[in-house]
Design an enzyme around this catalytic site. Structure first.
Site, mmCIF file in Angstrom:
data_model
loop_
_atom_site.group_PDB
_atom_site.id
_atom_site.type_symbol
_atom_site.label_atom_id
_atom_site.label_comp_id
_atom_site.label_asym_id
_atom_site.label_seq_id
_atom_site.Cartn_x
_atom_site.Cartn_y
_atom_site.Cartn_z
ATOM 1 N N TYR A 125 3.042 2.413 9.960
ATOM 2 C CA TYR A 125 3.210 1.561 8.777
ATOM 3 C C TYR A 125 4.178 2.243 7.815
ATOM 4 O O TYR A 125 3.983 3.395 7.425
ATOM 5 C CB TYR A 125 1.843 1.358 8.122
ATOM 6 C CG TYR A 125 1.746 0.257 7.078
ATOM 7 C CD1 TYR A 125 2.867 -0.373 6.541
ATOM 8 C CD2 TYR A 125 0.503 -0.159 6.613
ATOM 9 C CE1 TYR A 125 2.752 -1.368 5.595
ATOM 10 C CE2 TYR A 125 0.371 -1.166 5.665
ATOM 11 C CZ TYR A 125 1.503 -1.763 5.154
ATOM 12 O OH TYR A 125 1.387 -2.760 4.216
ATOM 13 N N CYS A 126 5.242 1.523 7.418
ATOM 14 C CA CYS A 126 6.208 2.022 6.421
ATOM 15 C C CYS A 126 6.783 3.366 6.868
ATOM 16 O O CYS A 126 7.266 3.488 7.985
ATOM 17 C CB CYS A 126 5.537 2.085 5.048
ATOM 18 S SG CYS A 126 6.663 2.423 3.680
#
Length: 593
Positions: A329-330
């Site tokens: 994530y990210c």
């Protein structure tokens, strides 16, 4: 005009005195840590960069008298139109409304912004002046791309700060509230201001939610599981199965270390982690340490070896499985991608599919965060980080808030300190305020290699003595972007999808960086778009993409099962080979700054 006339001058005077007293306490809370040397004032550095950048815009317009006159004439012409419209309105019959040609804005939603001539003129003058100022930047010639980007960003910050909605005397709602309460709202507001500066140890930490209503492990991050391993940089959590059969391949989630992992486990209704468990995944999550001076030399290789690789080894010990599905994530996705490129060089084939949430691997179109990254600003940041060995989490949080200052700064400033209203409890904003530090070596490597030099995309990133290349990553990838993302713009994720060496399913979802990802199917919110590989340009892909209402979660789960749908008996945390260290969510996530 009655709501705008002071009815009790004595009570107003008393409250003004109390307000000034509380304002003095706020000033003391700000000054005291600086006098003691506990806070190094770094405000001058970004201010100096802003002045330096905006001076180039000013120089362009002032260096040519004819050019300056044209710009001033355009602005004065807009003011004349406002004056003419205002005169026509005053001469109109009561009840008749003149169409408003200016754009509608949420901050000007109070009826008196239009009905009251004084506030109506203020609103119009502000909007046309802000638009004019932003056009000046856009029309300035001779600026390099980075300087223009910074100038546009700084101008938006200036215009957002100078909005008449941010001041008592120029905001009809604030003015009425102040008169009605005889200034009691300002007394409470300045008290809250002092409290927030004190809570920030000399820095203003604007409260966005009622933090007293939340506790990690109590009503946040409550999915049952156990910490089964930990290293210097992370804990590895395995969650308890809720199905009799589970997918043979375990699922490893690598969240960002800039924030805490429980964004994916806010509560049972919003939890992506719980949903995955309920679909038959054996879920493992990396919970990153909240670093201090001991972690100053932990760089990207450390986070890969002691984080991603450590988690993979833990999964094999707990389940006996060498093949896993992984999610990043990210920035956790960027790290996971770098790990995959390194694994490709080392013939490590443990991760058999990768899912990336709002992840950039090519930083050409990296959005407004690039404003903060150039050699001069990076050098200053590295000098600050060298003092303690880390970047304080509040600095990063402030930068993210500035990306959407009209939503994440000024409404709270007005409501908290001018209206004197306590913010409502909101789990997402509690998580947003639960910031983490960044180790100096890690953060410097990230900013230089990703935002500044884009080395991963160019095939120039060096890790463990090896030059990494995205084309070496040939496993299937599910690459999720969000349409309104201000941190990892969809166009940037789309471009990065084209750099991998294997099949990539690019999927676009509605909303932004958080809400677009944390979107449970039973809510029936938003939509997602699918259109096959990310070829050509983003606009053309989107034009031909298929829109599907609701959450993308079931679509992703079907994609995972298409990779390998074999199932085995449900597993218990640790698998009988690793003893539980503590119950989920563990102790690393509890450390606050």
């Amino acid at each position: 005009m009655e709501p705008y006339i002071v009815k009790d001058p004595e009570a107003m005077a008393m409250n003004v005195a109390r307000m000034v007293e509380n304002l003095g306490k706020a000033a003391s809370a700000w000054i005291e840590p600086r006098e003691k040397g506990e806070v190094a004032d770094t405000v001058s550095e970004p201010m100096a960069d802003m002045v330096k950048t905006m001076s180039k815009v000013t120089e362009y317009w002032m260096s040519d008298p004819r050019r300056a006159l044209e710009a001033q004439t355009h602005l004065l012409g807009s003011y004349f139109e406002i004056w003419s419209r205002s005169l026509r309105r005053l001469a109109e019959e009561p009840g008749k409304e003149t169409p408003d040609p200016l754009r509608k804005e949420k901050r000007f939603s109070d009826a008196d912004w239009v009905k009251n001539p004084f506030f109506d003129v203020l609103r119009q003058v502000y909007i046309v002046t802000a638009d004019w100022a932003e056009r000046l930047v856009a029309d300035t010639q001779g600026l390099d791309e980075h300087t223009r980007h910074k100038a546009q960003f700084y101008m938006r910050q200036i215009t957002a700060a100078l909005s008449p909605a941010n001041f008592v005397a120029t905001n009809p709602e604030l003015y009425r509230e102040t008169i009605a309460s005889n200034g009691a709202n300002l007394v409470k507001g300045m008290k809250m201001l002092a409290e927030d500066i004190r809570a920030g140890h000399g820095e203003l930490r604007i409260r966005q939610t009622d933090t007293s209503k939340f506790a990690v492990g109590k009503n946040l991050a409550t999915t049952p599981g156990q910490v089964i391993a930990q290293s210097d940089v992370c804990q590895v959590i395995q969650y308890q199965a809720t199905t009799d059969k589970v997918l043979k391949r375990p699922l490893l989630i690598c969240p960002p270390w800039i924030n805490k992992f429980y964004i994916l486990d806010l509560n049972p209704q919003k939890s992506f982690i719980k949903w995955c468990v309920d679909q038959g995944h054996t879920v493992f999550v990396i919970s990153w340490v909240n670093p201090d001076e001991r972690h100053k030399d932990k760089d990207w290789e450390s986070y890969i070896r002691e984080g991603v690789d450590f988690a993979l080894e833990t999964i094999e010990k707990a389940t006996g499985e060498k093949e896993v599905n992984a999610i990043g994530y990210c920035v956790g996705g960027t790290l996971l991608t770098a790990a995959l490129a390194l694994h490709a060089k080392e013939k490590n084939r443990r991760i058999r599919s990768a899912t990336l949430f709002t992840t950039q691997v090519d930083f050409t179109h990296a959005g407004d965060l690039k404003v903060f990254v150039d050699e001069e600003q990076l050098s200053a940041l590295e000098n600050r980080m060298s003092e303690h060995g880390y970047l304080d989490g509040s600095k990063m949080a402030a930068a993210f808030n500035m990306l959407r200052s009209s939503e994440l700064i000024w409404p709270y400033f007005v409501n908290n300190y001018l209206k004197g209203q306590e913010p409502l409890p909101f789990d997402l904003l509690y998580w947003n305020s639960d910031s983490t530090r960044m180790p100096a070596a890690n953060h410097s490597y990230y900013l230089r290699n990703c935002y500044l030099n884009n080395t991963l995309s160019k095939g120039e990133m060096m890790l463990a003595g090896k030059k990494l290349a995205l084309k070496d990553i040939t496993i299937p990838i599910y690459n999720l972007a969000t349409r309104e993302d201000h941190i990892a713009p969809a166009q940037s994720v789309f471009l990065g999808s084209q750099k991998f060496g294997g099949p990539v399913d690019f999927v676009l979802t509605g909303s932004g960086h958080i809400a677009g990802v944390v979107n449970p199917p039973d809510k029936g919110k938003y939509q997602f778009w699918t259109g096959g590989p990310a070829r050509g340009n983003y606009a053309d892909w989107f034009k031909d993409a298929k829109e599907t209402p609701g959450s993308w979660w079931p679509h992703w789960h079907a994609w995972i099962e298409a990779q390998d749908d074999r199932k085995v008996r449900a597993r218990v945390p640790g698998g009988g080979h690793l003893n539980a260290i503590e119950e989920a969510p563990g102790s690393y996530v509890m450390a606050r700054v």
